[in-house]
Design a protein around this motif. Structure first.
Motif, PDB file in Angstrom:
ATOM      1  N   MET A 136      -7.614   8.554 -11.810  1.00 29.64           N
ATOM      2  CA  MET A 136      -7.680   9.988 -12.092  1.00 29.64           C
ATOM      3  C   MET A 136      -6.317  10.502 -12.586  1.00 29.64           C
ATOM      4  SD  MET A 136      -9.883   8.988  -9.736  1.00 29.64           S
ATOM      5  CE  MET A 136      -9.129   9.113  -8.151  1.00 29.64           C
ATOM      6  N   HIS A 154      -6.673  17.340   2.199  1.00 30.84           N
ATOM      7  CA  HIS A 154      -5.743  17.377   1.077  1.00 30.84           C
ATOM      8  C   HIS A 154      -4.978  18.694   1.075  1.00 30.84           C
ATOM      9  CE1 HIS A 154      -5.080  18.016  -3.464  1.00 30.84           C
ATOM     10  NE2 HIS A 154      -4.105  17.290  -2.994  1.00 30.84           N
ATOM     11  N   ASP A 194       0.604  16.999  -1.586  1.00 28.19           N
ATOM     12  CA  ASP A 194       1.118  16.411  -2.827  1.00 28.19           C
ATOM     13  C   ASP A 194       1.518  17.486  -3.841  1.00 28.19           C
ATOM     14  OD1 ASP A 194      -1.372  17.253  -3.586  1.00 28.19           O
ATOM     15  OD2 ASP A 194      -2.202  15.256  -3.930  1.00 28.19           O
ATOM     16  N   ARG A 195       1.491  18.740  -3.428  1.00 25.65           N
ATOM     17  CA  ARG A 195       2.054  19.808  -4.268  1.00 25.65           C
ATOM     18  C   ARG A 195       3.504  20.088  -3.880  1.00 25.65           C
ATOM     19  NH1 ARG A 195      -1.914  19.562  -1.320  1.00 25.65           N
ATOM     20  NH2 ARG A 195      -1.882  21.612  -0.398  1.00 25.65           N
ATOM     21  N   ILE A 210       1.091   6.488  -7.103  1.00 21.05           N
ATOM     22  CA  ILE A 210      -0.088   7.050  -7.767  1.00 21.05           C
ATOM     23  C   ILE A 210       0.220   8.330  -8.534  1.00 21.05           C
ATOM     24  CG2 ILE A 210      -1.936   5.969  -6.411  1.00 21.05           C
ATOM     25  CD1 ILE A 210      -2.077   8.641  -4.833  1.00 21.05           C
ATOM     26  N   ASN A 211       1.143   9.124  -8.018  1.00 19.38           N
ATOM     27  CA  ASN A 211       1.473  10.349  -8.745  1.00 19.38           C
ATOM     28  C   ASN A 211       2.840  10.284  -9.419  1.00 19.38           C
ATOM     29  OD1 ASN A 211      -0.798  12.083  -8.437  1.00 19.38           O
ATOM     30  ND2 ASN A 211      -0.317  12.223  -6.266  1.00 19.38           N
ATOM     31  N   MET A 252      -4.537   4.458  -9.465  1.00 15.73           N
ATOM     32  CA  MET A 252      -5.398   5.638  -9.450  1.00 15.73           C
ATOM     33  C   MET A 252      -5.868   5.929 -10.876  1.00 15.73           C
ATOM     34  SD  MET A 252      -4.733   9.387  -7.807  1.00 15.73           S
ATOM     35  CE  MET A 252      -3.739  10.020  -9.140  1.00 15.73           C
ATOM     36  N   GLU A 263       0.071  11.479  -0.280  1.00 18.49           N
ATOM     37  CA  GLU A 263      -0.571  10.949  -1.479  1.00 18.49           C
ATOM     38  C   GLU A 263      -2.010  10.529  -1.188  1.00 18.49           C
ATOM     39  OE1 GLU A 263       1.012  11.340  -4.165  1.00 18.49           O
ATOM     40  OE2 GLU A 263       3.054  11.636  -3.435  1.00 18.49           O
ATOM     41  N   GLY A 264      -2.213   9.985   0.026  1.00 20.96           N
ATOM     42  CA  GLY A 264      -3.533   9.462   0.354  1.00 20.96           C
ATOM     43  C   GLY A 264      -4.602  10.537   0.433  1.00 20.96           C
ATOM     44  N   VAL A 311      -8.156   2.846   0.897  1.00 23.55           N
ATOM     45  CA  VAL A 311      -7.108   3.868   0.962  1.00 23.55           C
ATOM     46  C   VAL A 311      -7.069   4.463   2.364  1.00 23.55           C
ATOM     47  CG1 VAL A 311      -6.414   6.144   0.120  1.00 23.55           C
ATOM     48  CG2 VAL A 311      -7.178   4.412  -1.499  1.00 23.55           C
ATOM     49  N   PHE A 333       0.921   4.308  -2.665  1.00 25.65           N
ATOM     50  CA  PHE A 333       0.911   5.751  -2.387  1.00 25.65           C
ATOM     51  C   PHE A 333       2.076   6.436  -3.097  1.00 25.65           C
ATOM     52  CE2 PHE A 333      -1.486   4.542   1.618  1.00 25.65           C
ATOM     53  CZ  PHE A 333      -2.675   5.103   1.205  1.00 25.65           C
ATOM     54  N   LYS A 369      -9.549  13.119  -4.734  1.00 26.93           N
ATOM     55  CA  LYS A 369      -9.850  12.880  -6.146  1.00 26.93           C
ATOM     56  C   LYS A 369     -10.975  11.860  -6.290  1.00 26.93           C
ATOM     57  CE  LYS A 369      -5.428  14.102  -8.210  1.00 26.93           C
ATOM     58  NZ  LYS A 369      -4.112  13.605  -8.598  1.00 26.93           N
ATOM     59  N   LEU A 370     -10.913  10.802  -5.460  1.00 28.26           N
ATOM     60  CA  LEU A 370     -11.973   9.781  -5.519  1.00 28.26           C
ATOM     61  C   LEU A 370     -13.327  10.398  -5.206  1.00 28.26           C
ATOM     62  CD1 LEU A 370     -10.200   6.752  -3.819  1.00 28.26           C
ATOM     63  CD2 LEU A 370     -11.159   6.783  -6.127  1.00 28.26           C
ATOM     64  N   GLY A 380      -4.710  13.305  -1.143  1.00 26.72           N
ATOM     65  CA  GLY A 380      -5.023  13.735  -2.506  1.00 26.72           C
ATOM     66  C   GLY A 380      -5.867  12.695  -3.233  1.00 26.72           C
ATOM     67  N   TRP A 381      -5.511  11.437  -3.011  1.00 26.97           N
ATOM     68  CA  TRP A 381      -6.217  10.340  -3.662  1.00 26.97           C
ATOM     69  C   TRP A 381      -7.684  10.319  -3.206  1.00 26.97           C
ATOM     70  CZ3 TRP A 381      -3.840   4.676  -3.518  1.00 26.97           C
ATOM     71  CH2 TRP A 381      -4.451   3.905  -4.503  1.00 26.97           C
ATOM     72  N   TRP A 438       0.817  -1.217   0.000  1.00 28.08           N
ATOM     73  CA  TRP A 438       0.000   0.000   0.000  1.00 28.08           C
ATOM     74  C   TRP A 438       0.849   1.265   0.000  1.00 28.08           C
ATOM     75  CZ3 TRP A 438      -4.700   1.600  -1.061  1.00 28.08           C
ATOM     76  CH2 TRP A 438      -5.698   0.633  -1.229  1.00 28.08           C
TER      77      TRP A 438
END
Lengths: 515, 429
Positions: free
Chosen positions: A125, B337, A173-174, A92-93, A123, B349-350, B377, A89, B356-357, B352-353, A85
């Motif tokens: 998206m 987020h 995540d930015r 995903i990006n 992911m 990451e989570g 998640v 993480f 998005k979901l 953001g994920w 998992w």
């Protein structure tokens, strides 16, 4: 020592060791990105999760200390699932385009991605977009999308160089690695950030996209850039030397080396080298010829002089074995005690940048001085000059520095020496102002440090071997080779043309992966 | 029923000034405290059973006990970075009774032997900060702060430091990083702040309401304080109620008070014609309660734990049947987020994920497996990071998805909200 059980096997580890260190000592594999033995613990990548008996929650191995009798595992289903998992993480990006990434083949993320078979993105998206080609300084480029924000590079500039150029900007995540406006990453250790980057985020401007790492071979050696003698790994193939990385040696350089040292190794390539022997009699034009033949003729020229009128000039950029061989053969041949040495900028000798780079830019000063002392050579440079003027010295053999750039007075000194009737200059570089040298001159091409075996003794007396030699300039010789010619042993060596070097042969014989 | 112990005088406008505060018994507790031994004050707070009012509910007296017993310099920090969505009870204290906080801080500092303290105030609380700064000036002028306070020989300085609007800075170690001038990011524990905190010195961080309660406990004594509340959750607490109630606001009730009474009695119930759908009992990080569960809930740490949620900071968000839970969750995932500091991978990451979901569901493009994925998640973000933000972001997702699954599935099937009139959450942060 503490007893602990790692994946069912008993080990004893020193007190105060973290679990990740225990895994390293035990030789058990444990994926990790942010932890680095020479940096502080960040505990952010979360890959090194382990289960500890009696603890309901998984713990990160990097920030958990081993206690007596601890039973640790990273093989349980729970751990593997959690790591999978965490990997999700991470991914995903992250661009899943390994084949076009410069790190491919030596990427920690790629290894785990393959191991867990995460070929399809979890992911659905669109991924977070970030800057792709960011110049952080003169040598390093950042690809923010590939960055997994392990913060190793930031901690490196904070804790090792203490120059604080890098930081993580923005949040969540930015987040992106970056430099402050007016302070690019230009310290002399900047390429270490590329080495410790576990992914393809930080790349070297010189190396990026020039070679796939699986087409490179690796050779261990010692950096000749100063008297510290950093241990290095040189990546090369038939096309030349491409990259130099530090090789960890806790007694000498730890995990690091300076950028200047890396540049030096590139100067061993043939474009910067003297490829053939050269000679000139009086006002004639320079002639090129095979090194061995010219070396023999040079020795004959020197032998024709009165034997006590020949002098030997050494610089501390060659190996102990070479000094030894040349001095012995010089002694027996000429019965002369005229052995001199000259060093670069002795006033800088005690300078130190606080990390690795020292003012004495010779890798083997200690080695040379030891031999001269043992042999009892005490002649001074002014004696040499007065002997040259008086005609007491008529022939000179010079073992020129491998890196004349560290000898600002190189041309000047060579000009002084060219008052001798016969001057034999053993050098790995073409001599820039060679037209100026009057009289009877020989230039014999020398091997670089990558092409020879031998020992350097560093500033605090550590003896280090140069490792297996490469062949870059086939015609070049070592000082030891020259010594054998001088003492009359013709070196029966078949010189092969440039195109058929051992390196290439060996490389071509290896079948390419996947073919 | 509302019991005003802490907020007894909050309705007086001049209570925020030192004259009005002293007129109503202000700084008397300090005078008494300075005559005691520090250990007596610590024992008194321990005996009162006061639990940290910031969210975690850790007993304040026991926290103080973690400090090393030596003369090393130490700091007291007041956590006024009130950023949990739905929480606005510290602001009431800061704006209505700044001296109560200052007095509590001086008493606490005296008890733990600290000579310097800071109030780390949320960046957006500009008005509160101005009021607080004025109050501190007044306290200095009256000799309650500075050298030799009230002739006791005890010296203490107090400063206000304004944050830059980051939710994460409410986390103890992030607050310390921020106060030190670094990026506000949590650090690994151990070392715990009580051993190595601000400037690597032992540090105690208490919430505004906890410190104000120290003033109260010092004044009335732990016995009187314990008359209210339950065995495990003694005393009274401020609750900030928001959402679909007629009279949202901050109310002080004894712990142990039924949640529904707070909503129906103090807050005047829901709007006419509306029925209760859900309650978030302790700020946005607390897992949501259904209307049914809310009936059984008491305002104590233990009752909330039984219902697998938290009393948290006491921010009660009331949700009636006009709200779409998918939309509401999207507001929350967006918040986390935005606020994740980005250090630890699962959280960075989570969050953001998840956002998005949730956004995909909201756009009508969601798939049924996305609902399951959100749950997965979120579960894998829990307990995997340095601080609790990741858990805070995951908690609501897990509870929303499991308790209101039909609404999520409806959204996927129909591509629109189950709630007529469109999804518009009444939540602001």
């Amino acid at each position: 020592m503490l007893k602990c059980t790692i994946n069912g096997k008993q080990y004893a580890v020193p007190e105060g060791a973290s679990i990740i260190e225990a895994f390293k000592l035990a030789g058990e594999s444990l994926a990790h990105y942010c932890w680095h033995p020479a940096l502080s613990v960040a505990g952010v990548c979360r890959m090194c999760m382990v289960s500890i008996e009696g603890n309901p929650r998984l713990q990160i191995a990097c920030n958990t200390m081993v206690t007596e009798g601890m039973v640790i595992s990273n093989q349980s289903h729970a751990v593997k699932d959690s790591v999978k998992w965490v990997l999700d993480f991470h991914l995903i990006n992250h661009p899943l385009d390994c084949p076009i990434c410069d790190q491919a083949g030596e990427c920690g993320l790629q290894d785990q991605y393959m191991m867990f078979g995460k070929y399809t993105p979890e992911m659905a998206m669109p991924k977070q977009r970030k800057r792709k080609v960011v110049s952080l300084g003169d040598r390093v480029v950042l690809d923010s999308e590939r960055c997994i924000l392990c913060s190793r590079c930031v901690r490196f500039t904070e804790e090792i160089t203490k120059t604080h150029e890098l930081g993580i900007f923005h949040r969540g995540d930015r987040s992106e690695i970056g430099t402050f406006n007016d302070r690019p990453l230009n310290n002399n250790y900047s390429l270490n950030t590329v080495d410790i980057c576990p992914v393809g985020a930080l790349t070297s401007k010189k190396f990026r996209f020039r070679q796939r790492v699986w087409f490179l071979k690796e050779k261990k050696s010692i950096c000749p850039g100063c008297c510290t003698g950093c241990n290095i790994k040189v990546s090369y193939n038939s096309k030349g030397v491409f990259r130099v990385k530090p090789d960890c040696n806790p007694d000498v350089n730890g995990y690091w080396m300076c950028d200047e040292g890396r540049d030096l190794c590139e100067k061993t390539q043939s474009v910067d080298r003297l490829l053939k022997g050269m000679s000139k009699y009086g006002e004639e034009k320079w002639q090129e010829g095979p090194a061995l033949k010219f070396a023999k003729q040079a020795c004959d020229d020197l032998s024709a002089l009165p034997s006590s009128s020949v002098a030997l000039v050494l610089t501390a950029q060659h190996t102990c074995e070479e000094f030894e061989a040349l001095i012995q053969s010089f002694k027996s041949k000429f019965k002369s005690k005229k052995v001199y040495y000259w060093v670069n900028r002795p006033e800088d000798f005690h300078k130190f940048d606080g990390l690795l780079l020292r003012g004495d830019r010779n890798p083997n000063t200690v080695g040379l001085l030891q031999i001269l002392e043992r042999e009892g050579f005490k002649s001074t440079w002014s004696e040499l000059l007065s002997d040259l003027s008086s005609g007491a010295t008529q022939g000179v053999i010079v073992a020129a520095p491998e890196f004349p750039s560290f000898y600002p007075d190189f041309s000047e000194k060579l000009y002084e020496l060219s008052r001798a009737k016969v001057l034999t200059c053993l050098t790995s570089r073409p001599i820039k102002d060679r037209e100026l040298l009057p009289g009877q001159r020989w230039l014999i091409p020398l091997k670089s440090f990558l092409e020879k075996e031998g020992t350097f003794i560093n500033y605090r007396g550590v003896q280090q071997k140069l490792g297996t030699p490469l062949e870059l300039v086939p015609d070049a010789m070592t000082l030891s080779d020259f010594a054998r010619i001088l003492s009359g042993d013709w070196l029966e060596r078949q010189v092969e043309p440039l195109g058929s070097q051992n390196v290439i042969n060996e490389f071509m014989k290896t079948p390419m992966r996947g073919l | 029923m509302e019991v005003k112990l802490l907020s007894e005088h909050y309705h007086h406008d001049d209570f925020r000034e030192i004259s009005g505060y002293q007129k109503r018994g202000g700084y008397e507790a300090l005078k008494m405290a300075l005559k005691k031994k520090p250990q007596e004050i610590i024992d008194e707070v321990k005996n009162s059973g006061l639990r940290g009012r910031g969210g975690a509910g850790f007993p304040t007296g026991i926290k103080w006990g973690f400090l090393p017993k030596n003369g090393e310099p130490r700091y007291l920090l007041c956590n006024a970075d009130e950023g949990e969505p739905g929480t606005f009870k510290d602001r009431v204290i800061l704006e209505r009774a700044p001296h109560q906080l200052i007095e509590g801080m001086i008493i606490s500092a005296f008890a733990i032997g600290s000579h310097k303290s800071y109030i780390y105030i949320r960046g957006e609380y500009v008005k509160s900060r101005k009021i607080l700064e004025k109050a501190i000036k007044e306290a200095y002028a009256q000799g309650f702060l500075g050298e030799n306070i009230l002739g006791s020989g005890f010296k203490h300085d107090l400063d206000v430091y304004s944050g830059a609007g980051a939710y994460i800075c409410g986390e103890e170690t992030a607050l310390i990083s921020s106060l030190e001038g670094k990026k506000g990011q949590p650090t690994l524990k151990p070392p715990f702040p009580a051993i190595e905190g601000y400037l690597q010195k032992p540090t105690i961080i208490n919430n505004v309401e906890s410190l104000a309660s120290v003033t109260l406990i010092s004044r009335i004594g732990s016995q009187a304080y314990r008359k209210y509340g339950t065995e495990k959750s003694p005393g009274t607490k401020l609750f900030s109620v928001s959402g679909n109630v007629c009279k949202p606001g901050t109310y002080e009730v004894p712990l142990g008070y039924p949640l529904m009474d707070l909503i129906n009695v103090e807050c005047g119930g829901l709007r006419t014609g509306r029925s209760l759908k859900a309650v978030i009992p302790g700020g946005s990080s607390a897992p949501v309660l259904t209307a049914e569960e809310a009936q059984k809930a008491f305002l104590t740490y233990e009752s909330m734990a039984e219902l697998k949620t938290m009393l948290g900071s006491g921010a009660v968000i009331v949700i009636d049947d006009s709200n779409c839970m998918v939309d509401l969750l999207h507001v929350l995932t967006h918040f986390y987020h935005h606020e994740s500091c980005g250090q630890c991978t699962p959280c960075r990451e989570g969050t953001g994920w998840l956002n998005k979901l949730c956004g995909t569901l909201m756009s009508g493009q969601g798939r049924l497996q996305d609902i399951e994925l959100m749950d997965q998640v979120a579960r894998n973000m829990m307990g995997r990071t340095i601080c609790a933000l990741s858990d805070a972001a995951a908690g609501p997702v897990i509870s929303f998805v499991s308790k209101f699954r039909s609404e999520f599935e409806f959204f996927v099937r129909e591509g629109r909200s189950k709630i007529k009139g469109g999804p518009h959450a009444q939540m602001h942060h």
